[in-house]
Scaffold this motif. Structure first.
Motif, PDB file in Angstrom:
ATOM      1  N   PHE A 155     -10.984 -32.288   0.478  1.00 33.60           N
ATOM      2  CA  PHE A 155     -10.616 -32.271   1.892  1.00 33.60           C
ATOM      3  C   PHE A 155      -9.352 -33.108   2.066  1.00 33.60           C
ATOM      4  CE2 PHE A 155     -14.774 -30.682   2.162  1.00 33.60           C
ATOM      5  CZ  PHE A 155     -15.160 -30.388   3.466  1.00 33.60           C
ATOM      6  N   ASP A 156      -8.208 -32.508   1.871  1.00 35.28           N
ATOM      7  CA  ASP A 156      -6.929 -33.218   2.015  1.00 35.28           C
ATOM      8  C   ASP A 156      -6.357 -32.883   3.390  1.00 35.28           C
ATOM      9  OD1 ASP A 156      -4.769 -34.769   1.469  1.00 35.28           O
ATOM     10  OD2 ASP A 156      -3.887 -33.448  -0.026  1.00 35.28           O
ATOM     11  N   LEU A 157      -7.022 -33.406   4.430  1.00 41.37           N
ATOM     12  CA  LEU A 157      -6.802 -32.985   5.803  1.00 41.37           C
ATOM     13  C   LEU A 157      -6.330 -34.134   6.685  1.00 41.37           C
ATOM     14  CD1 LEU A 157     -10.197 -31.090   6.139  1.00 41.37           C
ATOM     15  CD2 LEU A 157      -7.966 -29.969   6.075  1.00 41.37           C
ATOM     16  N   THR A 158      -5.862 -33.789   7.877  1.00 40.57           N
ATOM     17  CA  THR A 158      -5.655 -34.782   8.911  1.00 40.57           C
ATOM     18  C   THR A 158      -7.020 -35.271   9.398  1.00 40.57           C
ATOM     19  OG1 THR A 158      -5.447 -32.943  10.455  1.00 40.57           O
ATOM     20  CG2 THR A 158      -3.402 -33.946   9.673  1.00 40.57           C
ATOM     21  N   PRO A 159      -7.070 -36.391  10.150  1.00 37.18           N
ATOM     22  CA  PRO A 159      -8.356 -36.955  10.579  1.00 37.18           C
ATOM     23  C   PRO A 159      -9.135 -36.039  11.510  1.00 37.18           C
ATOM     24  CG  PRO A 159      -6.598 -38.584  10.764  1.00 37.18           C
ATOM     25  CD  PRO A 159      -5.937 -37.267  10.509  1.00 37.18           C
ATOM     26  N   PRO A 160     -10.398 -36.398  11.808  1.00 34.27           N
ATOM     27  CA  PRO A 160     -11.237 -35.530  12.645  1.00 34.27           C
ATOM     28  C   PRO A 160     -10.714 -35.310  14.056  1.00 34.27           C
ATOM     29  CG  PRO A 160     -12.585 -37.103  11.438  1.00 34.27           C
ATOM     30  CD  PRO A 160     -11.164 -37.500  11.208  1.00 34.27           C
ATOM     31  N   ASP A 161      -9.921 -36.242  14.602  1.00 31.88           N
ATOM     32  CA  ASP A 161      -9.368 -36.029  15.946  1.00 31.88           C
ATOM     33  C   ASP A 161      -8.002 -35.344  15.848  1.00 31.88           C
ATOM     34  OD1 ASP A 161      -8.290 -38.245  14.714  1.00 31.88           O
ATOM     35  OD2 ASP A 161      -7.973 -39.346  16.580  1.00 31.88           O
ATOM     36  N   PRO A 193     -12.041 -48.850   6.974  1.00 28.67           N
ATOM     37  CA  PRO A 193     -13.241 -49.504   7.496  1.00 28.67           C
ATOM     38  C   PRO A 193     -12.923 -50.525   8.582  1.00 28.67           C
ATOM     39  CG  PRO A 193     -12.672 -50.392   5.346  1.00 28.67           C
ATOM     40  CD  PRO A 193     -11.762 -49.214   5.585  1.00 28.67           C
ATOM     41  N   TYR A 194     -11.684 -50.982   8.635  1.00 28.03           N
ATOM     42  CA  TYR A 194     -11.289 -51.964   9.647  1.00 28.03           C
ATOM     43  C   TYR A 194     -10.812 -51.303  10.933  1.00 28.03           C
ATOM     44  CZ  TYR A 194     -11.407 -54.693   5.379  1.00 28.03           C
ATOM     45  OH  TYR A 194     -11.815 -55.260   4.199  1.00 28.03           O
ATOM     46  N   PHE A 195     -10.121 -50.186  10.830  1.00 30.52           N
ATOM     47  CA  PHE A 195      -9.577 -49.517  12.002  1.00 30.52           C
ATOM     48  C   PHE A 195     -10.476 -48.389  12.523  1.00 30.52           C
ATOM     49  CE2 PHE A 195      -5.309 -50.519   9.828  1.00 30.52           C
ATOM     50  CZ  PHE A 195      -5.270 -51.781  10.392  1.00 30.52           C
ATOM     51  N   HIS A 196     -11.278 -47.779  11.627  1.00 27.96           N
ATOM     52  CA  HIS A 196     -12.014 -46.557  11.982  1.00 27.96           C
ATOM     53  C   HIS A 196     -13.481 -46.641  11.596  1.00 27.96           C
ATOM     54  CE1 HIS A 196      -7.842 -45.171  10.558  1.00 27.96           C
ATOM     55  NE2 HIS A 196      -7.778 -45.227  11.877  1.00 27.96           N
ATOM     56  N   ALA A 197     -14.117 -47.786  11.794  1.00 28.64           N
ATOM     57  CA  ALA A 197     -15.491 -47.973  11.316  1.00 28.64           C
ATOM     58  C   ALA A 197     -16.452 -46.948  11.905  1.00 28.64           C
ATOM     59  CB  ALA A 197     -15.973 -49.387  11.636  1.00 28.64           C
ATOM     60  N   ALA A 198     -16.331 -46.666  13.197  1.00 26.32           N
ATOM     61  CA  ALA A 198     -17.253 -45.704  13.822  1.00 26.32           C
ATOM     62  C   ALA A 198     -17.059 -44.309  13.236  1.00 26.32           C
ATOM     63  CB  ALA A 198     -17.049 -45.695  15.335  1.00 26.32           C
ATOM     64  N   ARG A 199     -15.796 -43.920  13.024  1.00 20.37           N
ATOM     65  CA  ARG A 199     -15.511 -42.610  12.453  1.00 20.37           C
ATOM     66  C   ARG A 199     -16.051 -42.504  11.036  1.00 20.37           C
ATOM     67  NH1 ARG A 199      -9.349 -41.388  11.888  1.00 20.37           N
ATOM     68  NH2 ARG A 199      -9.477 -41.811   9.664  1.00 20.37           N
ATOM     69  N   VAL A 200     -15.837 -43.544  10.240  1.00 21.26           N
ATOM     70  CA  VAL A 200     -16.328 -43.550   8.863  1.00 21.26           C
ATOM     71  C   VAL A 200     -17.844 -43.422   8.839  1.00 21.26           C
ATOM     72  CG1 VAL A 200     -16.545 -44.944   6.776  1.00 21.26           C
ATOM     73  CG2 VAL A 200     -14.350 -44.845   7.973  1.00 21.26           C
TER      74      VAL A 200
END
Length: 289
Positions: A155-161, A193-200
């Motif tokens: 999955f070499d994609l842009t983020p989920p948003d 993990p510091y900027f996107h903990a909820a997304r991770v």
């Protein structure tokens, strides 16, 4: 300047814009920087740089490919810069690599401006470039009479948003399993993990609902300004179980001697998250059964 979270910014002073294109899907910009050389962004987000792409692309491909005893077919979702395909080509057992990239302009611009990243991968006869929606490609494979089974999916994609949002859902992951070989692994990036903990945490939850084995791994990526988490998921393969001796043997067997970041000594460390990360993500970084 990049803003990975509402309360964080970082950047690369003296960056020089080379080109900007507004495609039907996103704004693509190519920059030249003193720190990391050429890089490109999508809607202002850093994607790949010639100076450190090997960290991300080697970690996204080789641990998953090496845990498989003899991968023959690989699918890259996104990956229009060619970096993931270039790494997968190093595995001589892989006969076919399909790169399903949404945006033809990404391929065009990175082929022209970031040759160190793709290394001519799209000119290799083992690589098939499919321009269009990756979810549609997967659906077509499921419906087709000559369905291909893939051993590795990256999955070499842009983020989920982003325009890739639907590819991170449990529904898509469930569909994807229908074109996976009995022994197969998927590899995807999760975020900081510091900027996107909820997304991770949400992504790991989705993966654990669909796959029997989910192994997070971590590497610091300068372009992303943070430690970056990725994951390998499978129903049958466990990359964290490979010993240093086994990784060394497989690297030697496949003649993978030109890597710049990943090696047998590093393999186990990739799957060992620091205390601060474990505290932030809690149960999501505990090994799956």
């Amino acid at each position: 300047m990049f803003q990975p979270a509402p309360d964080a910014v970082y950047g690369f002073p003296n960056a020089r814009a080379l080109v900007r294109v507004d495609s039907p899907y996103q704004r693509i910009e190519v920059w030249d920087t003193p720190q990391l050389g050429r890089l490109f962004t999508l809607d202002g987000r850093p994607m790949t740089s010639s100076g450190d792409e090997f960290i991300y692309h080697e970690c996204m491909t080789h641990p998953a490919a090496l845990v498989h005893p003899a991968p023959r077919a690989a699918l890259v979702l996104g990956g229009g810069d060619g970096g993931a395909a270039r790494q997968l080509l190093a595995h001589r057992s892989i006969e076919r690599i399909v790169v399903a990239e949404l945006d033809a302009q990404v391929v065009r611009l990175t082929r022209e401006h970031l040759p160190d990243v793709h290394g001519g991968a799209f000119d290799n006869p083992r690589v098939e470039l499919v321009i269009g929606d990756a979810a549609q490609y997967v659906a077509q494979q499921i419906a087709g009479a000559n369905k291909v089974s893939f051993d590795i999916v990256v999955f070499d994609l842009t983020p989920p948003d982003s325009p890739a949002a639907s590819l991170y859902t449990p529904e898509f992951l469930t569909q994807l399993k229908r074109i996976l070989a009995p022994q197969a692994a998927i590899s995807l990036h999760l975020g900081s993990p510091y900027f996107h903990a909820a997304r991770v945490a949400a992504l790991l939850t989705n993966l654990q609902q669909i796959f029997a084995v989910v192994r997070p791994l971590a590497a610091y990526v300068p372009l992303y300004g943070s430690l970056w988490l990725m994951a390998i998921a499978s129903d049958t393969l466990d990359p964290a179980s490979l010993t240093e001796h086994e990784v060394t043997a497989r690297l030697t067997q496949r003649d993978l001697d030109g890597l710049r970041y990943y090696d047998a000594t590093l393999h186990a460390a990739l799957f060992s998250a620091p205390h601060a990360v474990r505290d932030k993500l809690g149960r999501f970084l505990k090994p799956s059964p």
